[in-house]
Write a protein that holds these residues in place. Structure first.
Motif, PDB file in Angstrom:
ATOM      1  N   PHE A 233      -0.249   7.797  -0.768  1.00  0.00           N
ATOM      2  CA  PHE A 233      -1.318   7.073  -1.464  1.00  0.00           C
ATOM      3  C   PHE A 233      -2.108   8.012  -2.381  1.00  0.00           C
ATOM      4  N   ILE A 234      -2.391   9.228  -1.892  1.00  0.00           N
ATOM      5  CA  ILE A 234      -3.138  10.194  -2.702  1.00  0.00           C
ATOM      6  C   ILE A 234      -2.353  10.563  -3.958  1.00  0.00           C
ATOM      7  N   ILE A 235      -1.073  10.895  -3.783  1.00  0.00           N
ATOM      8  CA  ILE A 235      -0.251  11.287  -4.935  1.00  0.00           C
ATOM      9  C   ILE A 235      -0.044  10.106  -5.876  1.00  0.00           C
ATOM     10  N   HIS A 236       0.157   8.913  -5.297  1.00  0.00           N
ATOM     11  CA  HIS A 236       0.332   7.720  -6.125  1.00  0.00           C
ATOM     12  C   HIS A 236      -0.917   7.456  -6.964  1.00  0.00           C
ATOM     13  N   SER A 237      -2.091   7.704  -6.381  1.00  0.00           N
ATOM     14  CA  SER A 237      -3.345   7.514  -7.120  1.00  0.00           C
ATOM     15  C   SER A 237      -3.476   8.525  -8.253  1.00  0.00           C
ATOM     16  N   LEU A 238      -3.008   9.749  -8.017  1.00  0.00           N
ATOM     17  CA  LEU A 238      -3.084  10.778  -9.052  1.00  0.00           C
ATOM     18  C   LEU A 238      -2.113  10.512 -10.206  1.00  0.00           C
ATOM     19  N   LEU A 239      -1.127   9.652  -9.955  1.00  0.00           N
ATOM     20  CA  LEU A 239      -0.151   9.316 -10.998  1.00  0.00           C
ATOM     21  C   LEU A 239      -0.510   8.010 -11.708  1.00  0.00           C
ATOM     22  N   PHE A 240      -1.805   7.688 -11.733  1.00  0.00           N
ATOM     23  CA  PHE A 240      -2.256   6.433 -12.359  1.00  0.00           C
ATOM     24  C   PHE A 240      -1.888   6.366 -13.836  1.00  0.00           C
ATOM     25  N   TRP A 241      -1.736   7.530 -14.476  1.00  0.00           N
ATOM     26  CA  TRP A 241      -1.474   7.559 -15.916  1.00  0.00           C
ATOM     27  C   TRP A 241      -0.094   7.014 -16.274  1.00  0.00           C
ATOM     28  N   PHE A 242       0.761   6.739 -15.262  1.00  0.00           N
ATOM     29  CA  PHE A 242       2.070   6.154 -15.548  1.00  0.00           C
ATOM     30  C   PHE A 242       1.953   4.748 -16.133  1.00  0.00           C
ATOM     31  N   GLN A 243       0.797   4.094 -15.928  1.00  0.00           N
ATOM     32  CA  GLN A 243       0.628   2.740 -16.457  1.00  0.00           C
ATOM     33  C   GLN A 243       0.553   2.728 -17.982  1.00  0.00           C
ATOM     34  N   TRP A 244       0.341   3.888 -18.583  1.00  0.00           N
ATOM     35  CA  TRP A 244       0.213   3.955 -20.036  1.00  0.00           C
ATOM     36  C   TRP A 244       1.487   4.425 -20.728  1.00  0.00           C
TER      37      TRP A 244
END
Length: 482
Positions: A233-244
């Motif tokens: 969950f922590i790493i997935h949250s840090l990869l939020f920029w994949f939505q762009w």
């Protein structure tokens, strides 16, 4: 998602029954099992090739019976005696008494299944976990098997004539990582930090263990699938920029998560729960990338199938049983799709509360059998302890990464005090009295609860009848033999 849509559920059940039956029906020899397996598999292959002469039910029956025989075979295979000139053993556990008692993995590439051994050495040399020993002696079967040896897969014992330490464990990357964690955190929080980031509970005080036990949060101290989930969950949250970025590049995120988890588990103590969580993540990521959907019942069944093929003795491990039953209870719950549409704060509260109930629903008979105590307040303590633990892991990772430049121990200490303070509140509340279930009653009750619960979810009277009948039979046998 239903069990009928998960073919690996039935395959896994056949494997489980094969492993269990091989312990109770010992009159079937190892060679007989091989012959039956070959005959059954040849018949299945022939009927599959001659499709006109086979019906679907017959093929499924033969397939499941083949898996049953295979489970019987691998359970017998792990107990077969063997001998070699020298034995290489990776030390897993050391207990210092009058002599040194050691458990470890046997390094033997000729064995299809991992073999574990126990042996004694004189107290002349300090042996540590992860040491690689070369032993000259004899390998024999355990003369007196008990539940502990069975659950650990310790079917073999070494009679040592000579030994030497080929490689010391403190030179491995695991030991170096443990030393880094040990020296990074203060003495007051070191025990919990080692438990969270290394899976090592040896530094925990008895007082802390008692606080976690009574509050129903003892599972937080054992590095498990929940901790892997928090890290993901922590790493997935840090990869939020994949939505762009374009959607065709989104699978890279799941590949990165799998690689990250694979690297993390190389540094921590392995357990059935860690293996289960990591393998489920790999399978879920693969399914999302290529099929755009997940069948959680199929994934957890396939995960159990793969782990038991490699180490069938884990079926008797309490860690394996509790881990899979807790997750199975959660994935069977059919109303998660309704909860997803709630507002975020309602969704968070309802999800945490339900997961606390569901994770205990299938497991409480086993807890009563093994510990004679059920922590009733664990459902409520988890409402905040899970959040605090997530923050502690996030803060702890930052502390490890930037310890050379910035000291963040104060933040980890603060979260540690909040977590222990919150759990200590439940020590003042009344507890349920001690109560012990017999082994047959506990496991029979688990089967009964699973069948009735699933029947209630799916409104299927057949499953309710199976559960009720199982419960009635178990109760009758229990009171008959009392």
């Amino acid at each position: 998602m239903t069990i009928q849509q998960a073919p690996f559920f039935w395959i896994n059940i056949s494997l489980l029954l094969g492993i269990i039956c091989s312990d109770y029906f010992t009159f079937i020899s190892f060679n007989t099992t091989i012959i039956l397996l070959v005959i059954n598999w040849c018949l299945f292959s022939y009927l599959t090739f001659k499709k006109r002469k086979a019906n679907k039910l017959g093929l499924i029956t033969l397939l499941l019976f083949s898996i049953f025989l295979f489970g019987n075979w691998i359970n017998q295979y792990q107990k077969q005696s063997f001998s070699q000139k020298n034995y290489q053993v990776i030390v897993e556990k050391v207990i210092q008494k009058k002599s040194t008692y050691i458990e470890g993995y046997l390094v033997n590439p000729q064995r299809l299944i991992d073999s574990k051994v126990s042996f004694y050495l004189p107290n002349q040399y300090l042996i540590q976990p992860s040491d690689l020993l070369v032993i000259k002696g004899r390998c024999i079967l355990q003369q007196e098997m008990n539940q502990y040896l069975k659950s650990k897969g310790l079917f073999h014992q070494l009679k040592v004539d000579h030994y030497c330490v080929e490689q010391q464990g403190d030179q491995t990357y695991k030991s170096k990582y443990r030393k880094m964690v040990y020296h990074t955190f203060d003495s007051s929080t070191r025990g919990l930090a080692l438990a969270l980031f290394c899976g090592d509970k040896s530094e925990l005080s008895d007082q802390i263990k008692e606080v976690f036990r009574v509050s129903g949060s003892l599972h937080l101290l054992a590095l498990s699938g929940m901790h892997i989930g928090i890290l993901v969950f922590i790493i997935h949250s840090l990869l939020f920029w994949f939505q762009w970025i374009p959607k065709q590049w989104h699978p890279i995120k799941w590949i990165f998560l799998c690689v990250f988890v694979f690297l993390i588990i190389q540094f921590v103590a392995q357990s059935a729960s860690i293996q289960r969580a990591s393998l489920m993540l790999y399978l879920s990521s693969f399914s999302l990338v290529f099929r755009k959907q997940i069948n959680p019942i199929n994934i957890i069944s396939f995960t159990s199938f793969v782990i038991l093929i490699k180490a069938p003795f884990l079926l008797y491990s309490l860690s394996f049983q509790l881990s899979f039953l807790a997750v199975f209870s959660i994935v069977l719950f059919p109303y998660w799709t309704h909860i997803i549409h709630l507002k975020w704060y309602k969704k968070l509260f309802v999800s945490v509360f339900l997961m606390g109930i569901l994770s205990n629903w299938f497991t409480f008979p086993l807890i009563l059998h093994h510990f004679e105590f059920f922590p009733i307040w664990g459902i409520f303590s988890g409402l905040l302890s899970g959040v605090l633990l997530s923050l502690m892991m996030y803060c702890g990772l930052l502390t490890l990464l930037v310890s050379e430049w910035v000291d963040l121990n104060w933040a980890f200490d603060l979260l540690h005090q909040l977590l222990v303070g919150w759990l200590s509140l439940f020590l003042q509340l009344p507890q349920l009295p001690s109560f012990k279930l017999s082994e047959d009653l506990a496991y029979g009750l688990v089967v009964c609860i699973i069948c009735i619960t699933y029947g209630g979810y799916q409104k299927d009277k057949a499953w309710n009848r199976i559960g009720s009948f199982t419960g009635l039979v178990i109760l009758t046998l229990h009171f008959y033999y009392q």
